[in-house]
Motif scaffolding. Structure first.
Motif, PDB file in Angstrom:
ATOM      1  N   LYS A 169       0.826  -1.206   0.000  1.00  0.00           N
ATOM      2  CA  LYS A 169       0.000   0.000   0.000  1.00  0.00           C
ATOM      3  C   LYS A 169       0.864   1.262   0.000  1.00  0.00           C
ATOM      4  O   LYS A 169       0.499   2.270  -0.599  1.00  0.00           O
ATOM      5  CB  LYS A 169      -0.928  -0.009   1.215  1.00  0.00           C
ATOM      6  N   ARG A 234      -7.031  -8.292  -9.051  1.00  0.00           N
ATOM      7  CA  ARG A 234      -7.134  -6.851  -8.813  1.00  0.00           C
ATOM      8  C   ARG A 234      -6.593  -6.410  -7.462  1.00  0.00           C
ATOM      9  O   ARG A 234      -6.947  -5.335  -6.956  1.00  0.00           O
ATOM     10  CB  ARG A 234      -8.592  -6.390  -8.971  1.00  0.00           C
ATOM     11  N   TYR A 236      -3.740  -5.365  -6.974  1.00  0.00           N
ATOM     12  CA  TYR A 236      -2.885  -4.197  -7.205  1.00  0.00           C
ATOM     13  C   TYR A 236      -3.659  -2.888  -7.027  1.00  0.00           C
ATOM     14  O   TYR A 236      -3.062  -1.831  -6.836  1.00  0.00           O
ATOM     15  CB  TYR A 236      -2.294  -4.247  -8.623  1.00  0.00           C
ATOM     16  N   GLN A 237      -4.981  -2.946  -7.108  1.00  0.00           N
ATOM     17  CA  GLN A 237      -5.769  -1.733  -6.915  1.00  0.00           C
ATOM     18  C   GLN A 237      -5.759  -1.286  -5.456  1.00  0.00           C
ATOM     19  O   GLN A 237      -5.993  -0.117  -5.156  1.00  0.00           O
ATOM     20  CB  GLN A 237      -7.213  -1.975  -7.374  1.00  0.00           C
ATOM     21  N   ASP A 240      -1.054  -0.725  -4.397  1.00  0.00           N
ATOM     22  CA  ASP A 240      -0.767  -0.127  -5.702  1.00  0.00           C
ATOM     23  C   ASP A 240       0.678   0.333  -5.875  1.00  0.00           C
ATOM     24  O   ASP A 240       0.973   1.177  -6.716  1.00  0.00           O
ATOM     25  CB  ASP A 240      -1.717   1.040  -5.973  1.00  0.00           C
ATOM     26  N   ASN A 241       1.589  -0.232  -5.074  1.00  0.00           N
ATOM     27  CA  ASN A 241       3.028  -0.012  -5.251  1.00  0.00           C
ATOM     28  C   ASN A 241       3.699  -1.353  -5.473  1.00  0.00           C
ATOM     29  O   ASN A 241       3.399  -2.324  -4.770  1.00  0.00           O
ATOM     30  CB  ASN A 241       3.637   0.644  -4.002  1.00  0.00           C
ATOM     31  N   MET A 298      -0.944  -2.943 -15.544  1.00  0.00           N
ATOM     32  CA  MET A 298      -1.266  -2.350 -14.243  1.00  0.00           C
ATOM     33  C   MET A 298      -0.746  -0.924 -14.133  1.00  0.00           C
ATOM     34  O   MET A 298      -1.372  -0.076 -13.496  1.00  0.00           O
ATOM     35  CB  MET A 298      -0.705  -3.234 -13.119  1.00  0.00           C
ATOM     36  N   GLN A 299       0.397  -0.655 -14.750  1.00  0.00           N
ATOM     37  CA  GLN A 299       0.910   0.721 -14.745  1.00  0.00           C
ATOM     38  C   GLN A 299      -0.055   1.667 -15.449  1.00  0.00           C
ATOM     39  O   GLN A 299      -0.248   2.807 -15.011  1.00  0.00           O
ATOM     40  CB  GLN A 299       2.285   0.775 -15.417  1.00  0.00           C
ATOM     41  N   ARG A 301      -3.092   1.435 -15.353  1.00  0.00           N
ATOM     42  CA  ARG A 301      -4.258   1.587 -14.471  1.00  0.00           C
ATOM     43  C   ARG A 301      -3.901   2.157 -13.104  1.00  0.00           C
ATOM     44  O   ARG A 301      -4.699   2.089 -12.170  1.00  0.00           O
ATOM     45  CB  ARG A 301      -4.954   0.231 -14.303  1.00  0.00           C
ATOM     46  N   LEU A 303      -0.772   1.582 -11.201  1.00  0.00           N
ATOM     47  CA  LEU A 303       0.257   0.955 -10.373  1.00  0.00           C
ATOM     48  C   LEU A 303       1.552   1.764 -10.444  1.00  0.00           C
ATOM     49  O   LEU A 303       1.994   2.149 -11.521  1.00  0.00           O
ATOM     50  CB  LEU A 303       0.534  -0.473 -10.844  1.00  0.00           C
TER      51      LEU A 303
END
Length: 351
Positions: A169, A234, A236-237, A240-241, A298-299, A301, A303
């Motif tokens: 996070k 999901r 990573y949402q 997100d790091n 992901m980047q 979106r 990340l």
């Protein structure tokens, strides 16, 4: 045979009628015997995995099943229960041992529950590239497979489900940042838990199926996972790091019980193994590319990929190297640990 006999019956001598009845009974007997032989020739291998249907790993298993069907002329069926419908990897191993299922495709998280030797390929931060991993694994593979055979299991193929990265996070750049987190690890892996604690990491063991909920509720705030997995579920949402360092390789393998494998006709086994290993190699290549593609997706979106400096990267490897001697004989068997380290030194020296 009976309906054909009835259709042809006309007023004939009784002897002909008796002969026709006997022929009908003989035909029925032959048909029944043929069906029984066909049933005996049909071998169904039930395989459990957490790989989702439609994923690169699930598709590879589907191709193995199709190849087995073609190579055996339909005599051997591989029936895949994917997506964790039969439980997490620890539960799949229990079902395998209890003969509920015949085979499993497991990641590096689940394989050590079959034999601790698999942990030697899971040592954190040891392998920096696919070339290093392939070089070492190919040389220790016979020893690991021999240990499995002594326990009644046969390794059908090896693969890699991707490189594992740390998602969190808050941004993580140095080992001390990771030690401030509540770090998720899969449940049922006490040896791995001890290793993480030796690094000073606060671990929270949870089943894979509860990992996303743990992130959402704040029970955990960091995890190690392949990028493709983080994209698909999901997670990573929330975390997100992503730390741009190979935490480890998520090795995978398909293992079958020896008694189930013995049900397969001996002349078919080499062809089935060849098909399984061919897809294992394809799964490795596709899985690695899919991981890179997942990071880019992901980047797009949101990340954030935290790229380390050379000095920061060296800090991770230096701290890990200091902990490695404590893994010998505890985390993985001494002889295999020595082999892995020797081969790893060889490939690093060659590079």
């Amino acid at each position: 045979m009976r309906w054909k006999l009835a259709a042809r019956m006309t007023p004939q001598p009784q002897r002909a009628l008796r002969g026709g009845v006997r022929a009908g009974r003989f035909g029925t007997l032959v048909l029944g015997l043929a069906l029984a032989l066909c049933a005996e020739a049909q071998v169904v291998i039930k395989l459990g995995t957490i790989a989702p249907e439609g994923s690169v790993w699930g598709d590879a298993l589907s191709r193995v099943g199709q190849a087995w069907k073609e190579a055996s002329g339909g005599k051997v069926e591989l029936r895949v229960f994917g997506g964790g419908v039969l439980g997490g990897e620890d539960e799949l191993v229990r079902k395998l041992q209890r003969r509920v299922i015949d085979a499993v495709t497991l990641s590096g998280s689940g394989l050590p529950t079959l034999d601790r030797s698999f942990e030697c390929l899971n040592i954190p931060l040891l392998f920096e590239s696919s070339e290093q991993l392939d070089f070492v694994r190919d040389r220790v593979r016979p020893s690991i497979e021999s240990r499995l055979e002594s326990k009644g299991f046969v390794v059908l193929n090896w693969a890699i489900a991707g490189w594992v990265h740390i998602f969190s996070k808050e941004p993580i750049r140095l080992p001390e940042d990771l030690r401030q987190t509540r770090f998720w690890m899969t449940s049922g892996a006490p040896e791995t838990e001890r290793v993480y604690k030796a690094f000073g990491i606060q671990v929270v063991p949870l089943p894979v199926t509860e990992m996303l909920t743990g992130l959402q509720t704040g029970l955990i705030d960091a995890m190690a996972a392949p990028p493709l997995y983080a994209l698909l579920d999901r997670s990573y949402q929330v975390a997100d790091n992503m730390l741009d360092i190979h935490w480890g390789a998520l090795n995978a393998a398909t293992v079958i019980r020896a008694d189930a494998w013995a049900r397969v006709p001996a002349d078919l086994r080499p062809r089935l193994v060849e098909a399984a290993r061919r897809e294992g190699v394809a799964m490795r290549d596709i899985g690695r590319q899919a991981g890179e593609d997942a990071i880019r997706e992901m980047q797009k979106r949101g990340l954030a990929v935290n790229v380390l400096t050379a000095v920061e990267r060296a800090r991770w490897h230096e701290e890990a190297a200091q902990a490695y001697p404590g893994l010998r004989g505890t985390y993985c068997p001494e002889d295999l640990y020595d082999d892995v380290m020797r081969y790893h030194a060889q490939v690093r020296g060659a590079r």
